[in-house]
Design a protein around this motif. Structure first.
Motif, PDB file in Angstrom:
ATOM      1  N   GLU A  39       0.830  -1.206   0.000  1.00 55.37           N
ATOM      2  CA  GLU A  39       0.000   0.000   0.000  1.00 55.37           C
ATOM      3  C   GLU A  39       0.866   1.258   0.000  1.00 55.37           C
ATOM      4  OE1 GLU A  39      -3.403   2.128   2.811  1.00 55.37           O
ATOM      5  OE2 GLU A  39      -2.593   0.186   3.367  1.00 55.37           O
ATOM      6  N   LEU A  40       1.899   1.279   0.828  1.00 58.27           N
ATOM      7  CA  LEU A  40       2.783   2.449   0.892  1.00 58.27           C
ATOM      8  C   LEU A  40       3.504   2.673  -0.433  1.00 58.27           C
ATOM      9  CD1 LEU A  40       4.308   2.108   4.474  1.00 58.27           C
ATOM     10  CD2 LEU A  40       2.667   3.814   3.672  1.00 58.27           C
ATOM     11  N   ARG A  41       3.952   1.594  -1.046  1.00 59.59           N
ATOM     12  CA  ARG A  41       4.652   1.736  -2.323  1.00 59.59           C
ATOM     13  C   ARG A  41       3.716   2.218  -3.420  1.00 59.59           C
ATOM     14  NH1 ARG A  41       9.256  -2.902  -2.836  1.00 59.59           N
ATOM     15  NH2 ARG A  41      10.155  -2.552  -0.784  1.00 59.59           N
ATOM     16  N   LEU A  42       2.502   1.707  -3.431  1.00 55.32           N
ATOM     17  CA  LEU A  42       1.535   2.160  -4.432  1.00 55.32           C
ATOM     18  C   LEU A  42       1.218   3.635  -4.239  1.00 55.32           C
ATOM     19  CD1 LEU A  42      -0.951  -0.846  -4.639  1.00 55.32           C
ATOM     20  CD2 LEU A  42       0.670  -0.100  -6.382  1.00 55.32           C
ATOM     21  N   ALA A  44       3.197   5.825  -2.891  1.00 58.07           N
ATOM     22  CA  ALA A  44       4.391   6.590  -3.256  1.00 58.07           C
ATOM     23  C   ALA A  44       4.474   6.742  -4.770  1.00 58.07           C
ATOM     24  CB  ALA A  44       5.646   5.904  -2.719  1.00 58.07           C
ATOM     25  N   LEU A  45       4.087   5.712  -5.509  1.00 58.32           N
ATOM     26  CA  LEU A  45       4.104   5.798  -6.967  1.00 58.32           C
ATOM     27  C   LEU A  45       3.029   6.740  -7.489  1.00 58.32           C
ATOM     28  CD1 LEU A  45       4.673   2.063  -7.961  1.00 58.32           C
ATOM     29  CD2 LEU A  45       6.303   3.949  -8.168  1.00 58.32           C
ATOM     30  N   ALA A  46       1.880   6.740  -6.817  1.00 63.70           N
ATOM     31  CA  ALA A  46       0.760   7.570  -7.266  1.00 63.70           C
ATOM     32  C   ALA A  46       0.960   9.036  -6.904  1.00 63.70           C
ATOM     33  CB  ALA A  46      -0.545   7.065  -6.660  1.00 63.70           C
ATOM     34  N   GLY A  50       8.256  13.981  -4.549  1.00 63.23           N
ATOM     35  CA  GLY A  50       8.536  14.877  -3.436  1.00 63.23           C
ATOM     36  C   GLY A  50       7.402  14.993  -2.440  1.00 63.23           C
ATOM     37  N   ALA A  51       6.194  14.556  -2.798  1.00 63.88           N
ATOM     38  CA  ALA A  51       5.069  14.642  -1.864  1.00 63.88           C
ATOM     39  C   ALA A  51       5.033  13.391  -1.005  1.00 63.88           C
ATOM     40  CB  ALA A  51       3.763  14.778  -2.638  1.00 63.88           C
ATOM     41  N   ALA A  52       4.577  13.527   0.232  1.00 63.70           N
ATOM     42  CA  ALA A  52       4.465  12.371   1.126  1.00 63.70           C
ATOM     43  C   ALA A  52       3.263  11.538   0.713  1.00 63.70           C
ATOM     44  CB  ALA A  52       4.309  12.842   2.569  1.00 63.70           C
ATOM     45  N   PRO A  53       3.336  10.193   0.869  1.00 63.09           N
ATOM     46  CA  PRO A  53       2.192   9.347   0.561  1.00 63.09           C
ATOM     47  C   PRO A  53       0.981   9.736   1.402  1.00 63.09           C
ATOM     48  CG  PRO A  53       4.166   8.022   0.928  1.00 63.09           C
ATOM     49  CD  PRO A  53       4.502   9.441   1.268  1.00 63.09           C
ATOM     50  N   GLN A  54      -0.213   9.528   0.845  1.00 64.70           N
ATOM     51  CA  GLN A  54      -1.446   9.952   1.506  1.00 64.70           C
ATOM     52  C   GLN A  54      -1.675   9.257   2.835  1.00 64.70           C
ATOM     53  OE1 GLN A  54      -4.215   8.913  -1.501  1.00 64.70           O
ATOM     54  NE2 GLN A  54      -3.828  10.727  -2.751  1.00 64.70           N
ATOM     55  N   ASN A  55      -1.519   7.948   2.895  1.00 59.77           N
ATOM     56  CA  ASN A  55      -1.846   7.204   4.107  1.00 59.77           C
ATOM     57  C   ASN A  55      -0.642   6.954   5.000  1.00 59.77           C
ATOM     58  OD1 ASN A  55      -4.457   7.092   3.227  1.00 59.77           O
ATOM     59  ND2 ASN A  55      -4.272   5.041   2.340  1.00 59.77           N
ATOM     60  N   GLY A  59       5.782  11.697   9.638  1.00 57.38           N
ATOM     61  CA  GLY A  59       7.217  11.472   9.795  1.00 57.38           C
ATOM     62  C   GLY A  59       7.716  10.245   9.063  1.00 57.38           C
ATOM     63  N   ALA A  60       6.838   9.510   8.401  1.00 63.03           N
ATOM     64  CA  ALA A  60       7.273   8.310   7.692  1.00 63.03           C
ATOM     65  C   ALA A  60       7.872   8.700   6.354  1.00 63.03           C
ATOM     66  CB  ALA A  60       6.103   7.361   7.468  1.00 63.03           C
ATOM     67  N   GLN A  61       8.870   7.955   5.941  1.00 57.50           N
ATOM     68  CA  GLN A  61       9.496   8.201   4.654  1.00 57.50           C
ATOM     69  C   GLN A  61       9.018   7.153   3.672  1.00 57.50           C
ATOM     70  OE1 GLN A  61      13.640   7.936   5.313  1.00 57.50           O
ATOM     71  NE2 GLN A  61      13.772   9.786   6.529  1.00 57.50           N
ATOM     72  N   PRO A  62       8.969   7.474   2.395  1.00 58.43           N
ATOM     73  CA  PRO A  62       8.655   6.445   1.412  1.00 58.43           C
ATOM     74  C   PRO A  62       9.713   5.352   1.462  1.00 58.43           C
ATOM     75  CG  PRO A  62       8.548   8.634   0.425  1.00 58.43           C
ATOM     76  CD  PRO A  62       9.075   8.785   1.812  1.00 58.43           C
ATOM     77  N   ALA A  63       9.329   4.161   1.021  1.00 53.28           N
ATOM     78  CA  ALA A  63      10.222   3.013   1.108  1.00 53.28           C
ATOM     79  C   ALA A  63      11.544   3.255   0.397  1.00 53.28           C
ATOM     80  CB  ALA A  63       9.533   1.782   0.535  1.00 53.28           C
ATOM     81  N   ALA A  64      11.509   3.948  -0.723  1.00 49.44           N
ATOM     82  CA  ALA A  64      12.744   4.185  -1.469  1.00 49.44           C
ATOM     83  C   ALA A  64      13.702   5.064  -0.671  1.00 49.44           C
ATOM     84  CB  ALA A  64      12.432   4.824  -2.813  1.00 49.44           C
ATOM     85  N   GLU A  65      13.181   6.058   0.046  1.00 49.76           N
ATOM     86  CA  GLU A  65      14.036   6.949   0.820  1.00 49.76           C
ATOM     87  C   GLU A  65      14.488   6.296   2.121  1.00 49.76           C
ATOM     88  OE1 GLU A  65      12.063  10.634   1.438  1.00 49.76           O
ATOM     89  OE2 GLU A  65      11.538  10.848  -0.671  1.00 49.76           O
ATOM     90  N   ALA A  66      13.724   5.359   2.630  1.00 43.96           N
ATOM     91  CA  ALA A  66      14.037   4.736   3.911  1.00 43.96           C
ATOM     92  C   ALA A  66      15.256   3.839   3.815  1.00 43.96           C
ATOM     93  CB  ALA A  66      12.849   3.940   4.420  1.00 43.96           C
TER      94      ALA A  66
END
Length: 165
Positions: A39-42, A44-46, A50-55, A59-66
């Motif tokens: 869900e987080l990856r989807l 992040a793709l959508a 530079g924008a944070a994922p909706q859900n 303070g959470a980072q997208p998986a690629a940045e983490a």
């Protein structure tokens, strides 16, 4: 669209119907985590770059940045790195690690990991056949005898059972 918890549980329960409930629950927890990661990856793709994922939690980072920075390429050992002659490394009593010179009864994957090399890579580097046992000749012979004894005992037990029946 992520799966709901009840759907995840039903799928896991169907797959592991004959397993103990503790095992099923452990698999359910793993599946929930995987579903959340998807869900987080989807998201992040959508999301625009530079924008944070909706859900995502605050303070959470997208998986690629983490992910941490990629590891530097490891130095592959070469024949020049060998401190011992592979042809003389395996003796009746010991096996000598060709990379560090230490002697063992058996050369384990755990030891080779200290050199950052796999068993298969080590065998290739030293010119050993893929089926070569990384152990002293005496230990290999002892293990072969033990296997033969175990097989003979198993065969004797089976014959005894057949005679009883």
């Amino acid at each position: 669209m992520p799966l709901e918890d009840k759907d995840i549980f039903n799928a896991v329960f169907e797959k592991y119907r004959d397993q103990p409930i503790e095992f099923v629950m452990a698999q359910y927890e793993k599946a929930k985590l995987l579903n959340r990661e998807i869900e987080l990856r989807l998201n992040a793709l959508a999301a625009p770059q530079g924008a944070a994922p909706q859900n995502a939690p605050a303070g959470a980072q997208p998986a690629a940045e983490a992910k941490a920075a990629p590891e530097p390429a490891r130095k592959r050992p070469t024949k020049k790195d060998l401190v011992s002659d592979p042809e003389k490394a395996i003796t009746e009593e010991t096996i000598t690690c060709c990379l560090c010179g230490q002697q063992f009864n058996t050369l384990t994957a755990r030891h080779l990991k200290t050199h950052d090399i796999s068993v298969e890579e080590y065998k290739y580097l030293c010119g050993y056949a893929s089926g070569q046992k990384l152990m002293s000749h005496n230990l290999a012979a002892t293990m072969a005898r033990n296997v033969q004894k175990a097989q003979a005992a198993r065969k004797a037990r089976l014959q005894a059972r057949e005679e009883e029946a």
